[in-house]
Design an enzyme around this catalytic site. Structure first.
Site, PDB file in Angstrom:
ATOM      1  N   TRP A  56       5.395  19.264   7.796  1.00 18.15           N
ATOM      2  CA  TRP A  56       3.932  19.392   7.807  1.00 18.15           C
ATOM      3  C   TRP A  56       3.341  19.135   9.187  1.00 18.15           C
ATOM      4  CZ3 TRP A  56       2.051  21.594   3.618  1.00 18.15           C
ATOM      5  CH2 TRP A  56       2.757  21.470   2.420  1.00 18.15           C
ATOM      6  N   ARG A  98      -0.788   5.393  17.208  1.00 19.40           N
ATOM      7  CA  ARG A  98       0.135   6.390  17.755  1.00 19.40           C
ATOM      8  C   ARG A  98      -0.591   7.448  18.571  1.00 19.40           C
ATOM      9  NH1 ARG A  98       1.856  11.562  15.949  1.00 19.40           N
ATOM     10  NH2 ARG A  98       0.597  11.333  14.076  1.00 19.40           N
ATOM     11  N   ALA A 147      14.053  12.609  12.054  1.00 18.90           N
ATOM     12  CA  ALA A 147      14.784  11.397  12.417  1.00 18.90           C
ATOM     13  C   ALA A 147      16.129  11.340  11.694  1.00 18.90           C
ATOM     14  CB  ALA A 147      13.949  10.164  12.091  1.00 18.90           C
ATOM     15  N   GLU A 166      -3.293  17.529  23.664  1.00 18.93           N
ATOM     16  CA  GLU A 166      -3.898  16.945  22.470  1.00 18.93           C
ATOM     17  C   GLU A 166      -4.601  15.649  22.841  1.00 18.93           C
ATOM     18  OE1 GLU A 166      -1.124  16.601  19.288  1.00 18.93           O
ATOM     19  OE2 GLU A 166      -0.765  18.745  19.142  1.00 18.93           O
ATOM     20  N   LYS A 211      15.171  12.395  -1.022  1.00 19.30           N
ATOM     21  CA  LYS A 211      14.445  12.215  -2.272  1.00 19.30           C
ATOM     22  C   LYS A 211      14.144  13.521  -2.984  1.00 19.30           C
ATOM     23  CE  LYS A 211      10.336   9.658  -3.820  1.00 19.30           C
ATOM     24  NZ  LYS A 211       9.240   8.807  -3.337  1.00 19.30           N
ATOM     25  N   ARG A 261      -6.921   9.068  18.531  1.00 18.26           N
ATOM     26  CA  ARG A 261      -7.303   9.315  17.141  1.00 18.26           C
ATOM     27  C   ARG A 261      -8.147   8.213  16.528  1.00 18.26           C
ATOM     28  NH1 ARG A 261      -1.707  12.024  14.796  1.00 18.26           N
ATOM     29  NH2 ARG A 261      -2.022  14.044  15.794  1.00 18.26           N
ATOM     30  N   ASP A 313       9.049   4.142   0.285  1.00 15.99           N
ATOM     31  CA  ASP A 313      10.297   3.649  -0.303  1.00 15.99           C
ATOM     32  C   ASP A 313      11.141   2.850   0.685  1.00 15.99           C
ATOM     33  OD1 ASP A 313       9.523   5.123  -2.578  1.00 15.99           O
ATOM     34  OD2 ASP A 313      10.535   6.914  -1.824  1.00 15.99           O
ATOM     35  N   HIS A 363      -5.924  10.343  10.258  1.00 16.21           N
ATOM     36  CA  HIS A 363      -6.171  11.533  11.057  1.00 16.21           C
ATOM     37  C   HIS A 363      -7.651  11.868  10.958  1.00 16.21           C
ATOM     38  CE1 HIS A 363      -5.871  15.463  12.869  1.00 16.21           C
ATOM     39  NE2 HIS A 363      -4.604  15.234  13.148  1.00 16.21           N
TER      40      HIS A 363
END
Length: 841
Positions: free
Chosen positions: A63, A397, A31, A132, A53, A301, A231, A252
């Site tokens: 990931w 999501r 993003a 998926e 960061k 999920r 943050d 997950h």
């Protein structure tokens, strides 16, 4: 004495250095880097600064194993992707945001590829698509088998390094700078390093973009990296921004179980593994998902995570298994090399034994509330990616929509900043109380959250967690201003707000599972919990989803792919036209105000009904006290069937009659005509679809009615895809010339070409058309075109027959092998289905 309030500003030294920028982007995932790159393209002279960061390659994007969801298969449609997303979001998705996602997503993905991202392809060079959980189509692109995020991150970093974008690494953002009018003016941050920019500094900018990722580290076990400490959400709360739906944290379902008490970042076993055919089993080898959902192991999920937790409870186990032994070693090594290697590192061989798995915190569906341009409730402050709540994800999501959301809304933010060009004033001191949390409480915060506010929640567990979090604010010593205390304060801020929202939502929906309120409640909870932070603590408000209509109707429309707010606006306009200032003068004159009765909505002709929820919304708007459906949209009804009964003041029922029936009879007519065409070609592989020949303002509803009749939708607008028609060909000097002109101007858009002669076909195929519309072809020429296209090597090309079609010829056309029969008459000239309102008594 009560616990100290959550601080509205972090205790920190005064900034020792200052940097000026036009735009500062906080975060370096998909993003953040897409915002930076896109804005640099739109405004090359602008100074764009990215602060991150850790190093550029850290964060959640790298990931991401599964991939990016986008409609790339000609047999897939944006509406199908939209529908899958809405189902996963359990009634709380913003339809407009989802429509932007699914229609703009393919183009955004192509631009990512143009930046250098390399995705897995088939032997003939096409993007390889997989499926998926929650998706009913193969629409997931991936890279390196299961290393999509790493490849995306690599490509974006290389693009940033090659640009003029400035980067500050090892920079923890602290607080938002605002001017005297409350507009964002930059951020304060702490740079962990040595040199001109170390320690606390300030970046002044006319626009601030939060792209800080998730907050998974608020839990003991998570798939999120160590930097994901919430943050951005905490900064936004301290600045006074609205945070929405923060209780919806997705766990997950299949995270590698590393033994009792394991904490920190855990390795997930991608949903794509189940997409390729792996399945869940318990310790006895029983496939428990088969009876849990129609999609079994590929259910959304939240469904899978809950089913795993239930089975763990029933069996007294602390994990289940994912069985992919039937893949064989070669498939594991080539399709899922990263997962295979991780499993082997932990002594597990997926080719010979099932993988132990358990749910873990994975993704925040809620976050800083934004509009469709990424704008937050604070002028000049934008949010994008996991830190944001755009409305795309709702309560849960859909797999692989997250990276796509990052792409699409990042581009929208860049374009908005360039168009609006915000010009805030000088930053001013906030005057808010500052404070810090003792960093030693961090593991306690995480442990309490995992115990009381995790997959399973109840009033007792949430109250206990809230008490523990209040206690964690106390400290007997002065807390030094440092990275550890800033992060701990952010975690406690986010955890407190999340726990409060979870305690307030008295239902189970999506990824929020209350054991004491174990059902979904659309009557009371079809809405959003919006939180702002004040000097007294979090302030929470409930905002109904959609607009003024009852939540259950709004949810029904949302599930149908319609925007309740748009339907409400349509009803407003229709009633305004019908009533004017004086209102229904006949009913006012002839019917006493207190007279009440019931009325039946009755079919006078056989047909397919569509629009019952819309008609009901009209009756409810004008005062119907009770409604009862006797039929469902998409059902075939016979003359005399009662479709719905309404009760209430007679004046209200008769005043609502014309508007309600206008919409219902028209939409049912569209559905009925569509049903006739669908029936005419039943048994063939072709599908009936509509066109853009719709009435102004009714396009979404008319296309919904087509779906009720069994048809499918073509383009929603002129911007979904390029469609070269005969007049374009004339203007451009030929079909090939027109094709090349569109490709040069809009390189990322799919191109459809309409041809009216068989000799034009080869030229269009040579140019690379993705879909060809055969206009007014004879059946013989249609068959020849199908033969040419089907026997041509390379990517699949969709064929549509249009023009001159009749119900009598439809089957013969369909039997040629075309993919679609386009029937403009479905929406522009369908006769209304005769439906009436019969007042009882």
């Amino acid at each position: 004495m009560s616990a100290p309030a959550i601080p509205l500003r972090l205790t920190a030294p005064a900034p020792g250095w200052t940097v000026e920028a036009d735009v500062v982007v906080v975060g370096s995932g998909i993003a953040g880097l897409t915002v930076a790159l896109r804005h640099a393209e739109l405004e090359p002279s602008a100074k764009v600064l990215v602060v991150t960061k850790d190093v550029l390659s850290a964060g959640s994007t790298r990931w991401a194993q599964g991939g990016i969801a986008a409609v790339l298969d000609p047999r897939d449609t944006p509406d199908e992707h939209l529908n899958d997303t809405l189902i996963a979001g359990v009634g709380l998705c913003d339809v407009r945001a989802v429509r932007a996602l699914v229609t703009e997503g393919p183009g955004a993905l192509r631009r990512l590829i143009a930046r250098g991202a390399r995705f897995d392809r088939t032997l003939d060079g096409e993007l390889q698509l997989t499926r998926e959980g929650g998706h009913r189509r193969h629409r997931i692109v991936h890279a390196g088998g299961d290393a999509t995020g790493a490849e995306v991150q690599r490509a974006l970093i290389e693009a940033v390094r090659a640009s003029q974008i400035e980067v500050i690494e090892h920079a923890l953002v602290l607080d938002l700078l605002k001017d005297a009018k409350g507009r964002a003016r930059g951020v304060t941050l702490h740079v962990m390093g040595e040199g001109a920019r170390d320690g606390v500094g300030a970046v002044r900018a006319r626009a601030v973009v939060l792209a800080t990722g998730g907050m998974g580290q608020v839990y003991s076990a998570t798939t999120n990296p160590a930097v994901s400490t919430g943050d951005g959400v905490a900064l936004a709360l301290r600045a006074g921004a609205v945070v929405r739906d923060i209780e919806f944290v997705q766990f997950h379902p299949t995270v590698l179980w590393l033994g009792e008490g394991s904490t920190g970042q855990q390795s997930l076993i991608s949903e794509a593994v189940r997409g390729e055919g792996a399945y869940l089993v318990d310790h006895e080898g029983v496939r428990f998902m088969q009876d849990a959902h129609e999609l079994a192991d590929l259910a959304p999920r939240d469904v899978v995570a809950k089913a795993i937790m239930r089975r763990m409870r029933e069996t007294g186990r602390d994990h289940m298994y994912l069985d992919g032994r039937h893949f064989g070693r070669e498939k594991w090594e080539t399709r899922f090399p990263t997962i295979y290697a991780i499993c082997r590192e932990h002594g597990i061989d997926p080719a010979t034994e099932p993988i132990p798995v358990a749910p873990a915190a994975h993704y925040a569906s809620g976050g800083v509330m934004t509009d469709l341009r990424g704008r937050t409730s604070i002028e000049g402050l934008y949010a994008c990616g996991e830190v944001a709540c755009t409305g795309v994800h709702g309560a849960n999501r859909l797999a692989s929509n997250s990276l796509l959301e990052g792409l699409v809304f990042a581009e929208r933010i860049a374009e908005d900043i360039q168009a609006v060009r915000p010009s805030p004033g000088e930053p001013v001191e906030s005057g808010a109380d500052s404070g810090l949390v003792d960093p030693r409480v961090r593991p306690r915060i995480q442990a309490h959250m995992s115990t009381g506010a995790s997959v399973l929640r109840s009033r007792e567990s949430l109250l206990a967690t809230a008490r523990a979090l209040r206690d964690a604010r106390w400290t007997p010593v002065e807390v030094p201003a440092c990275t550890e205390s800033w992060e701990a304060t952010n975690l406690l801020t986010v955890a407190t707000v999340l726990t409060g929202a979870a305690a307030a939502r008295l239902e189970t929906r999506g990824s929020h599972w209350r054991e004491d309120y174990d059902t979904r409640d659309d009557n009371e909870w079809l809405g959003h919990l919006d939180v702002t932070l004040t000097e007294e603590g979090p302030r929470m408000t409930y905002t109904p989803h959609g607009a003024a209509m009852p939540p259950r109707l709004a949810q029904e429309l949302t599930a149908a792919g319609l925007d309740p707010a748009e339907v409400d606006a349509l009803i407003d306009r229709a009633l305004a036209e019908d009533l004017q200032e004086a209102g229904d003068v006949t009913s006012l004159a002839t019917i006493p105000a207190e007279q009440r009765s019931a009325a039946d909505v009755v079919a006078r002709k056989d047909g397919v009904v569509a629009g019952l929820a819309v008609a009901e919304a009209v009756f409810v708007r004008l005062g119907a006290a009770r409604t009862e459906r006797r039929a469902k949209d998409g059902e075939r009804v016979r003359a005399g069937d009662v479709l719905m009964t309404v009760e209430g003041p007679v004046r209200a029922l008769l005043t609502a009659e014309r508007t309600a029936l206008n919409l219902l009879t028209h939409l049912s007519g569209v559905a009925t005509l569509t049903g006739r065409w669908v029936e005419a070609i039943s048994g063939t592989t072709a599908r009936v679809r509509d066109s853009r020949k719709t009435l102004p303002g009714l396009r979404a509803l008319e296309k919904y009615a087509v779906r009720c009749g069994g048809g499918v939708n073509h383009r929603m607008s002129l911007s979904d895809a390029a469609l070269i028609k005969d007049n374009h060909v004339v203007a451009a000097g030929g079909v090939a010339e027109a094709f090349r002109a569109v490709r040069e101007r809009y390189p990322d858009l799919p191109i459809e070409v309409e041809i009216d002669r068989l000799d034009q076909l080869e030229a269009v195929l040579d140019e690379g058309a993705e879909e060809i519309l055969l206009d007014n072809f004879t059946i013989e020429d249609t068959a020849r075109a199908v033969h040419v296209v089907k026997n041509r090597a390379g990517k699949r090309i969709a064929l549509e027959a249009s023009g001159g079609l009749t119900l009598e010829s439809a089957r013969r056309v369909a039997e040629t092998g075309v993919d679609y029969l386009a029937v403009g008459a479905l929406t522009h000239s369908a006769p209304a289905l005769d439906i009436a309102l019969d007042l009882r008594g």
